[in-house]
Enzyme design. Structure first.
Site, PDB file in Angstrom:
ATOM      1  N   GLY A 151       5.143   4.310  -5.729  1.00 48.47           N
ATOM      2  CA  GLY A 151       3.812   4.793  -5.393  1.00 48.47           C
ATOM      3  C   GLY A 151       2.662   4.061  -6.052  1.00 48.47           C
ATOM      4  O   GLY A 151       1.631   4.667  -6.350  1.00 48.47           O
ATOM      5  N   THR A 152       2.793   2.748  -6.273  1.00 49.68           N
ATOM      6  CA  THR A 152       1.682   2.007  -6.879  1.00 49.68           C
ATOM      7  C   THR A 152       0.473   1.949  -5.945  1.00 49.68           C
ATOM      8  O   THR A 152      -0.676   2.022  -6.398  1.00 49.68           O
ATOM      9  CB  THR A 152       2.115   0.586  -7.268  1.00 49.68           C
ATOM     10  OG1 THR A 152       2.670  -0.087  -6.131  1.00 49.68           O
ATOM     11  CG2 THR A 152       3.154   0.623  -8.381  1.00 49.68           C
ATOM     12  N   ASN A 153       0.714   1.824  -4.644  1.00 49.03           N
ATOM     13  CA  ASN A 153      -0.404   1.844  -3.703  1.00 49.03           C
ATOM     14  C   ASN A 153      -1.018   3.233  -3.625  1.00 49.03           C
ATOM     15  O   ASN A 153      -2.229   3.376  -3.451  1.00 49.03           O
ATOM     16  CB  ASN A 153       0.052   1.373  -2.320  1.00 49.03           C
ATOM     17  CG  ASN A 153       0.017  -0.135  -2.188  1.00 49.03           C
ATOM     18  OD1 ASN A 153      -1.004  -0.767  -2.418  1.00 49.03           O
ATOM     19  ND2 ASN A 153       1.144  -0.726  -1.823  1.00 49.03           N
ATOM     20  N   ILE A 181      11.429   3.859   9.718  1.00 47.63           N
ATOM     21  CA  ILE A 181      10.756   3.523  10.974  1.00 47.63           C
ATOM     22  C   ILE A 181      10.181   4.794  11.580  1.00 47.63           C
ATOM     23  O   ILE A 181      10.887   5.794  11.755  1.00 47.63           O
ATOM     24  CB  ILE A 181      11.737   2.860  11.960  1.00 47.63           C
ATOM     25  CG1 ILE A 181      12.234   1.529  11.386  1.00 47.63           C
ATOM     26  CG2 ILE A 181      11.061   2.625  13.306  1.00 47.63           C
ATOM     27  CD1 ILE A 181      13.300   0.862  12.231  1.00 47.63           C
ATOM     28  N   ASN A 230      -0.832   0.821   7.856  1.00 45.88           N
ATOM     29  CA  ASN A 230       0.252   0.352   7.000  1.00 45.88           C
ATOM     30  C   ASN A 230      -0.236  -0.823   6.155  1.00 45.88           C
ATOM     31  O   ASN A 230      -1.083  -1.600   6.589  1.00 45.88           O
ATOM     32  CB  ASN A 230       1.437  -0.093   7.863  1.00 45.88           C
ATOM     33  CG  ASN A 230       2.602  -0.615   7.034  1.00 45.88           C
ATOM     34  OD1 ASN A 230       3.079   0.056   6.127  1.00 45.88           O
ATOM     35  ND2 ASN A 230       3.057  -1.830   7.338  1.00 45.88           N
ATOM     36  N   HIS A 236       1.157  -4.244   4.469  1.00 42.59           N
ATOM     37  CA  HIS A 236       2.305  -5.160   4.521  1.00 42.59           C
ATOM     38  C   HIS A 236       2.064  -6.316   3.550  1.00 42.59           C
ATOM     39  O   HIS A 236       0.973  -6.887   3.522  1.00 42.59           O
ATOM     40  CB  HIS A 236       2.497  -5.711   5.938  1.00 42.59           C
ATOM     41  CG  HIS A 236       3.701  -6.590   6.065  1.00 42.59           C
ATOM     42  ND1 HIS A 236       4.973  -6.082   6.126  1.00 42.59           N
ATOM     43  CD2 HIS A 236       3.818  -7.941   6.105  1.00 42.59           C
ATOM     44  CE1 HIS A 236       5.837  -7.086   6.206  1.00 42.59           C
ATOM     45  NE2 HIS A 236       5.161  -8.212   6.194  1.00 42.59           N
TER      46      HIS A 236
END
Length: 208
Positions: free
Chosen positions: A12-14, A93, A108, A110
């Site tokens: 969970g760093t983002n 997914i 998202n 990426h």
């Protein structure tokens, strides 16, 4: 006020970057309504609880069929009345039914400059291994809207970072997160929360 659901599978760093950006005022007019993980032991859930954010676990392993899991995930998201779904290291997914239910409301992050090193099989360290194998001089991160393809939705923001000769997949991953992901994901959320994005023919434009 934009209500966000953050979907995570790992540390969970983002998610932390989003939380910090809201607290610092870099993201305005938004709040995290729930953090959902497919893994009961994901540290991201602990991060959320530390800030009083509601959490939920919806795991494919807990359902007899993929269809049952898909419906459970949709019902969970619906129950929190969210306006935006943020995939922040979510390694499942998304079901078609969910994408159809939240059109233009799923984004998202990426860890590459799409369209390079993306699509099926490109996630986590594999992306950075591929960058180093190819000998790229730059890489980066991309925030994009989610459609029914894999990493094929309209691109919102991108940020490049350098690749160094001595890099390993781990050091490159760390640089991409620190210098790109943690910057552009909060920025994209702020743009959406303040109605500063428009999509025209699969291209995203930001403005006042």
């Amino acid at each position: 006020m934009l209500r966000i659901a953050v979907l995570v599978s790992g540390g969970g760093t983002n998610l932390q970057a989003i939380i910090d950006s809201i607290k610092q005022g870099k993201i305005t007019n938004a709040e995290i309504g729930v953090v959902i993980s497919n893994k009961k032991q994901a540290y991201a859930l602990e991060r959320a609880k530390q800030y009083g954010i509601k959490t939920a676990v919806v795991s494919p392993k807990d359902y007899q069929s993929r269809e049952e899991f898909d419906m459970a995930l949709c019902k969970t998201l619906d129950s929190y009345q969210v306006d935006l779904i943020v995939l922040a290291g979510y390694l499942v997914i998304l079901p078609k039914i969910l994408i159809e239910r939240y059109p233009g409301k799923i984004i998202n992050i990426h860890p590459s400059l799409i369209p390079a090193f993306c699509g099926p099989g490109f996630y986590g360290l594999r992306v950075h291994e591929a960058v180093l194998e190819r000998g790229n001089k730059i890489t980066g991160a991309t925030v994009h809207f989610v459609d029914e393809g894999t990493d094929t939705g309209p691109i919102i923001l991108q940020k490049a970072v350098p690749v160094y000769e001595q890099d390993t997949p781990e050091t490159l991953q760390k640089r991409v997160m620190e210098e790109a992901e943690w910057t552009i994901l909060p920025e994209a959320i702020d743009l959406i929360a303040n109605n500063r994005l428009r999509i025209d023919k699969n291209k995203v434009y930001a403005g006042e």
